[in-house]
Design a protein around this motif. Structure first.
Motif, PDB file in Angstrom:
ATOM      1  N   UNK A 159     -14.906 -22.049   3.116  1.00 55.89           N
ATOM      2  CA  UNK A 159     -16.107 -22.795   3.518  1.00 55.89           C
ATOM      3  C   UNK A 159     -16.847 -23.418   2.343  1.00 55.89           C
ATOM      4  N   UNK A 160     -16.090 -24.027   1.429  1.00 52.70           N
ATOM      5  CA  UNK A 160     -16.689 -24.731   0.308  1.00 52.70           C
ATOM      6  C   UNK A 160     -17.002 -23.881  -0.910  1.00 52.70           C
ATOM      7  N   UNK A 161     -16.858 -22.560  -0.809  1.00 51.94           N
ATOM      8  CA  UNK A 161     -17.101 -21.672  -1.947  1.00 51.94           C
ATOM      9  C   UNK A 161     -15.777 -21.339  -2.612  1.00 51.94           C
ATOM     10  N   UNK A 162     -15.658 -21.726  -3.885  1.00 48.60           N
ATOM     11  CA  UNK A 162     -14.419 -21.494  -4.618  1.00 48.60           C
ATOM     12  C   UNK A 162     -14.391 -20.132  -5.295  1.00 48.60           C
ATOM     13  N   UNK A 163     -13.230 -19.514  -5.276  1.00 43.36           N
ATOM     14  CA  UNK A 163     -12.996 -18.224  -5.945  1.00 43.36           C
ATOM     15  C   UNK A 163     -11.829 -18.436  -6.905  1.00 43.36           C
ATOM     16  N   UNK A 164     -12.130 -18.486  -8.197  1.00 37.89           N
ATOM     17  CA  UNK A 164     -11.124 -18.741  -9.226  1.00 37.89           C
ATOM     18  C   UNK A 164     -10.284 -17.489  -9.480  1.00 37.89           C
ATOM     19  N   UNK A 196     -18.757 -14.246  10.606  1.00 37.39           N
ATOM     20  CA  UNK A 196     -18.783 -13.591  11.915  1.00 37.39           C
ATOM     21  C   UNK A 196     -18.734 -14.544  13.105  1.00 37.39           C
ATOM     22  N   UNK A 197     -19.068 -15.811  12.903  1.00 33.23           N
ATOM     23  CA  UNK A 197     -19.223 -16.684  14.064  1.00 33.23           C
ATOM     24  C   UNK A 197     -18.217 -17.836  14.092  1.00 33.23           C
ATOM     25  N   UNK A 198     -18.379 -18.817  13.242  1.00 34.61           N
ATOM     26  CA  UNK A 198     -17.489 -19.976  13.247  1.00 34.61           C
ATOM     27  C   UNK A 198     -16.284 -19.736  12.347  1.00 34.61           C
ATOM     28  N   UNK A 199     -15.090 -20.103  12.800  1.00 34.06           N
ATOM     29  CA  UNK A 199     -13.908 -19.963  11.937  1.00 34.06           C
ATOM     30  C   UNK A 199     -14.064 -20.829  10.686  1.00 34.06           C
ATOM     31  N   UNK A 230      -8.929 -23.149   1.987  1.00 32.92           N
ATOM     32  CA  UNK A 230      -8.003 -23.926   1.157  1.00 32.92           C
ATOM     33  C   UNK A 230      -7.379 -22.954   0.166  1.00 32.92           C
ATOM     34  N   UNK A 231      -6.091 -22.730   0.323  1.00 31.05           N
ATOM     35  CA  UNK A 231      -5.378 -21.826  -0.577  1.00 31.05           C
ATOM     36  C   UNK A 231      -4.741 -22.645  -1.689  1.00 31.05           C
ATOM     37  N   UNK A 232      -5.510 -22.848  -2.764  1.00 27.53           N
ATOM     38  CA  UNK A 232      -5.013 -23.584  -3.922  1.00 27.53           C
ATOM     39  C   UNK A 232      -4.470 -22.656  -4.990  1.00 27.53           C
TER      40      UNK A 232
END
Length: 101
Positions: A40-45, A55-58, A62-64
């Motif tokens: 959801x727009x938050x990147x995890x390096x 909990x609500x919306x799927x 992005x699996x980069x």
């Protein structure tokens, strides 16, 4: 005399084995995936471990990275695997948490 030489040889062998084990390092060292996992727009390096998907919306995932991500039905990467997200894939997460190694 033989007994003393044997004991010295065994002690020296034990010391050499201990030194080799100490230098070898831990077996199966952990490593993170290389790249960026975006939920959801938050990147995890270089992500590693379990991430909650909301909990609500799927969420959009992005699996980069260079590793496969696994979506679980439970919130703490428990329950059942419900989706596989391959490297380089963008999709909607259809579970409650995601695990990547």
């Amino acid at each position: 005399m033989r007994r003393t030489a044997r004991r010295a040889g065994k002690a020296l062998g034990a010391c050499a084995a201990a030194a080799l084990l100490a230098l070898a390092g831990p077996a199966g060292t952990a490593r993170a995936a290389t790249g960026t996992l975006t939920i959801d727009g938050t990147g995890h390096e270089d992500p590693s471990g379990c991430y909650r998907l909301g909990d609500f919306a799927p969420p959009k995932v992005v699996n980069g990275t260079d590793e496969t991500a696994w979506v679980w039905s439970g919130t703490d990467c428990d329950g059942q695997v419900v989706q596989q997200i391959d490297p380089g894939t963008t999709t909607t997460g259809r579970g409650r948490s995601l695990f990547i190694d």
